[in-house]
Scaffold this active site. Sequence first.
Site, PDB file in Angstrom:
ATOM      1  N   PRO A   1      40.798  38.825  37.273  1.00  0.00           N
ATOM      2  CA  PRO A   1      41.441  37.827  36.438  1.00  0.00           C
ATOM      3  C   PRO A   1      42.594  38.407  35.618  1.00  0.00           C
ATOM      4  O   PRO A   1      42.570  39.563  35.233  1.00  0.00           O
ATOM      5  CB  PRO A   1      40.319  37.396  35.495  1.00  0.00           C
ATOM      6  CG  PRO A   1      39.542  38.648  35.292  1.00  0.00           C
ATOM      7  CD  PRO A   1      39.587  39.345  36.628  1.00  0.00           C
TER       8      PRO A   1
ATOM      9  N   PRO B   1      36.043  41.332  39.364  1.00  0.00           N
ATOM     10  CA  PRO B   1      36.149  42.739  39.736  1.00  0.00           C
ATOM     11  C   PRO B   1      36.831  43.529  38.614  1.00  0.00           C
ATOM     12  O   PRO B   1      37.900  43.132  38.127  1.00  0.00           O
ATOM     13  CB  PRO B   1      36.989  42.723  41.008  1.00  0.00           C
ATOM     14  CG  PRO B   1      37.719  41.420  40.987  1.00  0.00           C
ATOM     15  CD  PRO B   1      36.883  40.468  40.191  1.00  0.00           C
TER      16      PRO B   1
ATOM     17  N   ARG C   1      43.228  42.113  33.778  1.00  0.00           N
ATOM     18  CA  ARG C   1      44.452  42.382  33.033  1.00  0.00           C
ATOM     19  C   ARG C   1      44.454  41.480  31.809  1.00  0.00           C
ATOM     20  O   ARG C   1      44.172  40.282  31.916  1.00  0.00           O
ATOM     21  CB  ARG C   1      45.708  42.034  33.833  1.00  0.00           C
ATOM     22  CG  ARG C   1      45.777  42.617  35.218  1.00  0.00           C
ATOM     23  CD  ARG C   1      46.218  44.074  35.208  1.00  0.00           C
ATOM     24  NE  ARG C   1      46.361  44.558  36.553  1.00  0.00           N
ATOM     25  CZ  ARG C   1      45.364  44.947  37.335  1.00  0.00           C
ATOM     26  NH1 ARG C   1      44.123  44.902  36.896  1.00  0.00           N
ATOM     27  NH2 ARG C   1      45.571  45.379  38.552  1.00  0.00           N
TER      28      ARG C   1
ATOM     29  N   ARG D   1      34.990  30.776  43.368  1.00  0.00           N
ATOM     30  CA  ARG D   1      33.867  30.666  42.432  1.00  0.00           C
ATOM     31  C   ARG D   1      33.566  29.190  42.195  1.00  0.00           C
ATOM     32  O   ARG D   1      34.471  28.374  42.053  1.00  0.00           O
ATOM     33  CB  ARG D   1      34.199  31.353  41.117  1.00  0.00           C
ATOM     34  CG  ARG D   1      34.387  32.851  41.284  1.00  0.00           C
ATOM     35  CD  ARG D   1      34.958  33.464  40.001  1.00  0.00           C
ATOM     36  NE  ARG D   1      35.283  34.864  40.202  1.00  0.00           N
ATOM     37  CZ  ARG D   1      36.465  35.305  40.602  1.00  0.00           C
ATOM     38  NH1 ARG D   1      37.438  34.455  40.845  1.00  0.00           N
ATOM     39  NH2 ARG D   1      36.677  36.596  40.751  1.00  0.00           N
TER      40      ARG D   1
END
Length: 132
Positions: A2, A36, A41, A72
């Site tokens: 993300p 992940p 960021r 998701r």
Amino acid sequence: MPHFTIEYSANLDGAVDISALCEVVRNAAVQTGIFPLGGIRVRAIRCEHYAIADGRAGLSFLDILLRIGEGRSLEVRQNAGAHIFDVVSTHLDNVFASGRFALSFDMQINDSTTSWKRNPIHDLLKAEANNG
């Protein structure tokens, strides 16, 4: 992914440690367990020029936009978003006490057909995990 983008009114400079807030957001994203690690960021952009509500002095805002990849479920996204929002909101309780502060958080899903990435950080983290 993300990727978090935080935009905030410049008048928050004395009230919010933006570097600490970035770390709060990063930690909250990790805590969800759905992103992940190598893709996280968090960036902050100070808005020098802004207008809020009726234009009175002393009003402030902080807006967080989260861009994530596809795949998701709605429930997973809602749970993760609620967790992140709650953590950030709690972190900013002292700013809310003024009654002159607005916080917003939105999540967007990137279309994989129009999103390109090159990120060797994933491989770096995997290699370090295997060697440590």
